[in-house]
Design a protein around this motif. Structure first.
Motif, PDB file in Angstrom:
ATOM      1  N   LEU A  68       3.763   0.518  -2.130  1.00 31.75           N
ATOM      2  CA  LEU A  68       4.200  -0.732  -1.520  1.00 31.75           C
ATOM      3  C   LEU A  68       4.197  -0.566  -0.003  1.00 31.75           C
ATOM      4  O   LEU A  68       4.652   0.450   0.512  1.00 31.75           O
ATOM      5  CB  LEU A  68       5.608  -1.102  -1.996  1.00 31.75           C
ATOM      6  CG  LEU A  68       5.772  -1.354  -3.497  1.00 31.75           C
ATOM      7  CD1 LEU A  68       7.234  -1.602  -3.824  1.00 31.75           C
ATOM      8  CD2 LEU A  68       4.919  -2.505  -3.958  1.00 31.75           C
ATOM      9  N   VAL A  71       6.268  -5.421   4.536  1.00 28.82           N
ATOM     10  CA  VAL A  71       5.936  -6.842   4.642  1.00 28.82           C
ATOM     11  C   VAL A  71       5.761  -7.253   6.101  1.00 28.82           C
ATOM     12  O   VAL A  71       4.856  -8.019   6.442  1.00 28.82           O
ATOM     13  CB  VAL A  71       7.017  -7.710   3.946  1.00 28.82           C
ATOM     14  CG1 VAL A  71       6.752  -9.187   4.148  1.00 28.82           C
ATOM     15  CG2 VAL A  71       7.081  -7.375   2.466  1.00 28.82           C
ATOM     16  N   GLN A  72       6.597  -6.717   6.986  1.00 29.30           N
ATOM     17  CA  GLN A  72       6.504  -7.085   8.408  1.00 29.30           C
ATOM     18  C   GLN A  72       5.214  -6.580   9.062  1.00 29.30           C
ATOM     19  O   GLN A  72       4.876  -6.987  10.157  1.00 29.30           O
ATOM     20  CB  GLN A  72       7.742  -6.626   9.197  1.00 29.30           C
ATOM     21  CG  GLN A  72       7.932  -5.138   9.286  1.00 29.30           C
ATOM     22  CD  GLN A  72       8.826  -4.560   8.186  1.00 29.30           C
ATOM     23  OE1 GLN A  72       8.884  -5.079   7.081  1.00 29.30           O
ATOM     24  NE2 GLN A  72       9.507  -3.473   8.489  1.00 29.30           N
ATOM     25  N   GLU A  77       4.595  -8.818  -0.532  1.00 34.90           N
ATOM     26  CA  GLU A  77       5.882  -8.341  -1.048  1.00 34.90           C
ATOM     27  C   GLU A  77       5.792  -7.968  -2.531  1.00 34.90           C
ATOM     28  O   GLU A  77       5.341  -8.762  -3.355  1.00 34.90           O
ATOM     29  CB  GLU A  77       6.952  -9.414  -0.846  1.00 34.90           C
ATOM     30  CG  GLU A  77       8.346  -8.902  -1.116  1.00 34.90           C
ATOM     31  CD  GLU A  77       9.423  -9.870  -0.660  1.00 34.90           C
ATOM     32  OE1 GLU A  77      10.587  -9.649  -1.017  1.00 34.90           O
ATOM     33  OE2 GLU A  77       9.103 -10.836   0.055  1.00 34.90           O
ATOM     34  N   GLY A  78       6.204  -6.749  -2.849  1.00 41.41           N
ATOM     35  CA  GLY A  78       6.289  -6.294  -4.230  1.00 41.41           C
ATOM     36  C   GLY A  78       4.962  -5.991  -4.906  1.00 41.41           C
ATOM     37  O   GLY A  78       4.923  -5.788  -6.112  1.00 41.41           O
TER      38      GLY A  78
END
Length: 93
Positions: A68, A71-72, A77-78
């Motif tokens: 993973l 996100v930033q 996400e996920g």
């Protein structure tokens, strides 16, 4: 030196150039499986867009793994992605 060529949006290109972003992400899909699995690259040449005079930079590639991402920094996400771990900027834009 074996170089992987990738095109980036300005936001991600600028973050890598500033040293803030230390990873680049690619989806785990057949296209990227073919380009990344069982291959060895020394560096990545990032290009900011598709114009013939687009800025480029050469960045050391420390390794490729799947996990993973952040996100930033542009990872979904996920969802597991290929993580391209970046080292030193060898040639600045």
């Amino acid at each position: 030196m074996k170089i992987l060529h990738l095109t980036l949006k300005k936001e991600w290109f600028d973050m890598i150039a500033s040293g803030e972003k230390k990873e680049e992400y690619r989806e785990i899909k057949p296209y990227w499986n073919k380009r990344l699995l069982n291959k060895s690259y020394d560096a990545i040449q990032f290009r900011n867009g598709y114009s013939k005079d687009a800025p480029k930079m050469l960045v050391e590639l420390n390794g490729i793994m799947s996990s993973l991402g952040l996100v930033q920094w542009g990872a979904p996400e996920g969802v597991p992605v290929y993580i391209l771990s970046l080292g030193e900027i060898l040639k600045a834009p």
